[in-house]
Write a protein that holds these residues in place. Structure first.
Motif, PDB file in Angstrom:
ATOM      1  N   SER A   1       3.735   7.782   1.853  1.00  0.00           N
ATOM      2  CA  SER A   1       4.405   6.478   1.793  1.00  0.00           C
ATOM      3  C   SER A   1       5.919   6.614   1.888  1.00  0.00           C
ATOM      4  O   SER A   1       6.587   5.850   2.587  1.00  0.00           O
ATOM      5  CB  SER A   1       4.041   5.759   0.487  1.00  0.00           C
TER       6      SER A   1
ATOM      7  N   SER B   1       1.500   7.299  13.616  1.00  0.00           N
ATOM      8  CA  SER B   1       0.114   7.277  13.173  1.00  0.00           C
ATOM      9  C   SER B   1      -0.845   7.848  14.211  1.00  0.00           C
ATOM     10  O   SER B   1      -1.926   8.331  13.869  1.00  0.00           O
ATOM     11  CB  SER B   1      -0.312   5.842  12.844  1.00  0.00           C
TER      12      SER B   1
ATOM     13  N   ILE C   1      -3.399   5.674   8.686  1.00  0.00           N
ATOM     14  CA  ILE C   1      -3.280   4.302   8.198  1.00  0.00           C
ATOM     15  C   ILE C   1      -1.898   4.017   7.647  1.00  0.00           C
ATOM     16  O   ILE C   1      -1.269   2.998   7.979  1.00  0.00           O
ATOM     17  CB  ILE C   1      -4.359   4.021   7.126  1.00  0.00           C
ATOM     18  N   ILE C   2      -1.382   4.900   6.795  1.00  0.00           N
ATOM     19  CA  ILE C   2      -0.090   4.633   6.170  1.00  0.00           C
ATOM     20  C   ILE C   2       1.024   4.607   7.208  1.00  0.00           C
ATOM     21  O   ILE C   2       1.941   3.782   7.145  1.00  0.00           O
ATOM     22  CB  ILE C   2       0.211   5.663   5.051  1.00  0.00           C
TER      23      ILE C   2
ATOM     24  N   PHE D   1      -0.562   0.765  -1.844  1.00  0.00           N
ATOM     25  CA  PHE D   1      -1.359   1.989  -1.888  1.00  0.00           C
ATOM     26  C   PHE D   1      -1.496   2.547  -3.298  1.00  0.00           C
ATOM     27  O   PHE D   1      -2.438   3.288  -3.584  1.00  0.00           O
ATOM     28  CB  PHE D   1      -0.774   3.017  -0.916  1.00  0.00           C
TER      29      PHE D   1
ATOM     30  N   THR E   1      -1.980   8.834   1.320  1.00  0.00           N
ATOM     31  CA  THR E   1      -1.174   7.629   1.572  1.00  0.00           C
ATOM     32  C   THR E   1      -0.070   7.501   0.529  1.00  0.00           C
ATOM     33  O   THR E   1       1.053   7.100   0.851  1.00  0.00           O
ATOM     34  CB  THR E   1      -2.047   6.364   1.546  1.00  0.00           C
ATOM     35  N   GLN E   2      -0.384   7.865  -0.713  1.00  0.00           N
ATOM     36  CA  GLN E   2       0.635   7.809  -1.760  1.00  0.00           C
ATOM     37  C   GLN E   2       1.714   8.861  -1.532  1.00  0.00           C
ATOM     38  O   GLN E   2       2.884   8.641  -1.833  1.00  0.00           O
ATOM     39  CB  GLN E   2      -0.025   8.013  -3.125  1.00  0.00           C
TER      40      GLN E   2
ATOM     41  N   PHE F   1      -7.932  10.129   1.064  1.00  0.00           N
ATOM     42  CA  PHE F   1      -7.220   9.063   1.778  1.00  0.00           C
ATOM     43  C   PHE F   1      -6.151   8.444   0.878  1.00  0.00           C
ATOM     44  O   PHE F   1      -4.997   8.262   1.273  1.00  0.00           O
ATOM     45  CB  PHE F   1      -8.232   8.001   2.219  1.00  0.00           C
ATOM     46  N   THR F   2      -6.551   8.142  -0.350  1.00  0.00           N
ATOM     47  CA  THR F   2      -5.626   7.510  -1.290  1.00  0.00           C
ATOM     48  C   THR F   2      -4.456   8.414  -1.632  1.00  0.00           C
ATOM     49  O   THR F   2      -3.295   7.992  -1.626  1.00  0.00           O
ATOM     50  CB  THR F   2      -6.379   7.128  -2.572  1.00  0.00           C
TER      51      THR F   2
ATOM     52  N   GLY G   1      -5.975   8.887   6.212  1.00  0.00           N
ATOM     53  CA  GLY G   1      -4.972   8.239   5.368  1.00  0.00           C
ATOM     54  C   GLY G   1      -3.585   8.316   5.970  1.00  0.00           C
ATOM     55  O   GLY G   1      -2.820   7.351   5.904  1.00  0.00           O
ATOM     56  N   SER G   2      -3.254   9.468   6.562  1.00  0.00           N
ATOM     57  CA  SER G   2      -1.957   9.597   7.231  1.00  0.00           C
ATOM     58  C   SER G   2      -1.844   8.610   8.378  1.00  0.00           C
ATOM     59  O   SER G   2      -0.787   7.999   8.588  1.00  0.00           O
ATOM     60  CB  SER G   2      -1.782  11.033   7.746  1.00  0.00           C
TER      61      SER G   2
ATOM     62  N   GLY H   1       2.604   1.173   7.706  1.00  0.00           N
ATOM     63  CA  GLY H   1       3.773   1.274   6.840  1.00  0.00           C
ATOM     64  C   GLY H   1       4.988   0.576   7.405  1.00  0.00           C
ATOM     65  O   GLY H   1       5.699  -0.153   6.695  1.00  0.00           O
TER      66      GLY H   1
END
Length: 477
Positions: free
Chosen positions: A37, A315, A194-195, A215, A33-34, A29-30, A191-192, A199
């Protein structure tokens, strides 16, 4: 060796291995998102429509953009800088992270199998998080530094992605591999979601730099969980129960390979079932990279919505993607545990669904742009159905060569990332020439690539352990 896995069952959801799957879920997830972003932030970073005094950035030549330090040319409504980056330049920026991942996928997978994945993966996650925090500052120094930062970040993420399969080769019983890897892998889709969902809101409320700050900080927190909870194998974990440890060890009939053994490269090169996996990854990543990278841009330009709504709409597809990943893993293990289908049949079934269905949706998409609802539905279905591949060729290396799964996953993702580099760069150039025909050509080409990968996998794919991966044959290789 029979390709059907053993049928012994053990403790499931109230177990440590499912806790590890959740930690990997949040790690994935992390990292995604990075990575994503920039896809949502770049709409604000290059948004020249807010200020009429600035010329259209898309008309700026690529060479001029790269030679210019790309200093901020104006201020966005939150005080965040906006830059003149052409679509070609954006395509190169998007591709740069894949260049970095490719550089480390193979060596990191090999080294993770020798020295252990815990610290290598944790270091990769930490480096990626710190570079994410540094991205807004790098943008002020110029597009070249942004490309360098993204490339190094890709190298860090390459370290973190691949070694996960080294851990699952020692933690996942055969009947639970699809479930455990799908729980961990669903972090990418979640993660995709959420960001992309928040975002645009972050850009509008706080400014685009805060996407990277938030993030990047989340990744640093995840690193703490990783180093605390993750261990390379169940034998050394201090919190595992005796029952669960015995269940895992007894279910893994293939003993871990000696770290002193050489990798049978020649045998791997001659192995058609392995090449079938590689071609599957190449096809799958081609379309998925376009969707993940360019979805906010596509929705913003084709449906003509603002950055907030573009992020929210972008999203939605990843709700379906996350759901399909989890449901696909559950269904695949159900079919195997009840002996309803052979292992190779399950792998080919989910690979077929994951490559054929999104191809059909992509081919229809250019012809329904006048229908807002139909376009959104198709965009939701493409990543959703694509993730059914997670129970197909994505984990097939665990079936045919479990002792080399991390090393082979590195090569597999390398093929996928080569496809991502080509597709994302080509997309930038095609839409800069003509947006309407460019998108149509992109989706048709993606469908053709998917069909090539599917036919190749159906023809040569297998699910039994290959001779060169068996313990008794190692001394002869």
């Amino acid at each position: 060796m029979d390709e059907k896995p053993c049928t012994r069952k053990g403790p499931e959801f109230c177990s440590l291995r499912y806790g590890l799957a959740l930690i990997m879920h949040f790690s994935n997830f992390t990292m995604i998102t990075q990575r994503v972003s920039l896809s949502i932030a770049i709409i604000a970073m290059v948004n020249s429509t807010e200020h009429h005094s600035v010329s259209n950035a898309s008309t700026r030549p690529l060479a001029d953009t790269l030679n210019n330090p790309s200093r901020p040319i104006k201020e966005f409504n939150t005080g965040a800088s906006v830059y003149e980056w052409s679509p070609e330049t954006q395509g190169i920026i998007f591709s740069s992270i894949n260049y970095g991942i490719i550089l480390t996928l193979i060596p990191s997978g090999y080294l993770a199998g020798i020295f252990g994945a815990k610290y290598m993966l944790g270091a990769g996650l930490l480096i990626s998080s710190l570079l994410t925090l540094f991205t807004p500052l790098a943008a002020n120094f110029g597009v070249t530094l942004v490309i360098v930062i993204r490339t190094v970040q890709g190298m860090a993420q390459g370290m973190a992605w691949t070694g996960q399969f080294t851990i699952w080769a020692k933690w996942a019983p055969p009947l639970e591999r699809s479930k455990l890897t799908s729980i961990a892998g669903s972090g990418v889709a979640f993660g995709s979601f959420i960001i992309l969902c928040v975002g645009g809101l972050i850009c509008q409320a706080l400014g685009w730099p805060f996407i990277f700050y938030i993030f990047g900080s989340t990744g640093c927190v995840c690193c703490f969980l990783w180093f605390t909870v993750i261990y390379d194998d169940p034998m050394h974990h201090p919190c595992i129960s005796t029952r669960e440890k015995e269940h895992i060890m007894s279910s893994l009939t293939q003993k871990p390979s000696s770290p002193r053994r050489s990798v049978p490269i020649k045998a791997m090169v001659r192995c058609l079932p392995l090449w079938a996996i590689f071609m599957g990854f190449f096809s799958h990543f081609w379309l998925c990279t376009i969707i993940i990278t360019y979805l906010p841009t596509y929705i913003s330009s084709v449906l003509h919505v603002n950055i907030r709504d573009s992020g929210v709409l972008s999203s939605l597809p990843f709700i379906a993607a996350s759901s399909c990943t989890l449901l696909g893993g559950q269904l695949a293990d159900f079919l195997l545990s009840r002996n309803l289908l052979r292992l190779i049949t399950v792998r080919k079934l989910f690979s077929s669904l994951g490559l054929l269905l999104p191809s059909l949706c992509a081919m229809v998409l250019p012809f329904v742009t006048s229908s807002y609802m139909t376009t959104i539905i198709l965009l939701i279905l493409i990543p959703g159905t694509s993730n059914l591949c997670d129970s197909g060729f994505i984990i097939n290396t665990l079936d045919i060569a479990p002792r080399y799964s991390s090393f082979l996953m590195g090569i597999s993702r390398g093929f996928g990332l080569i496809a991502g580099i080509i597709s994302s760069t080509a997309t930038g150039f095609l839409i800069s020439e003509n947006s309407e025909s460019g998108w149509r050509n992109i989706f048709f080409l993606s469908a053709a690539v998917n069909m090539f990968g599917l036919v190749f996998y159906l023809t040569f794919g297998q699910a039994k352990i290959q001779d060169w991966a068996k313990e008794e044959n190692l001394t002869r290789l």
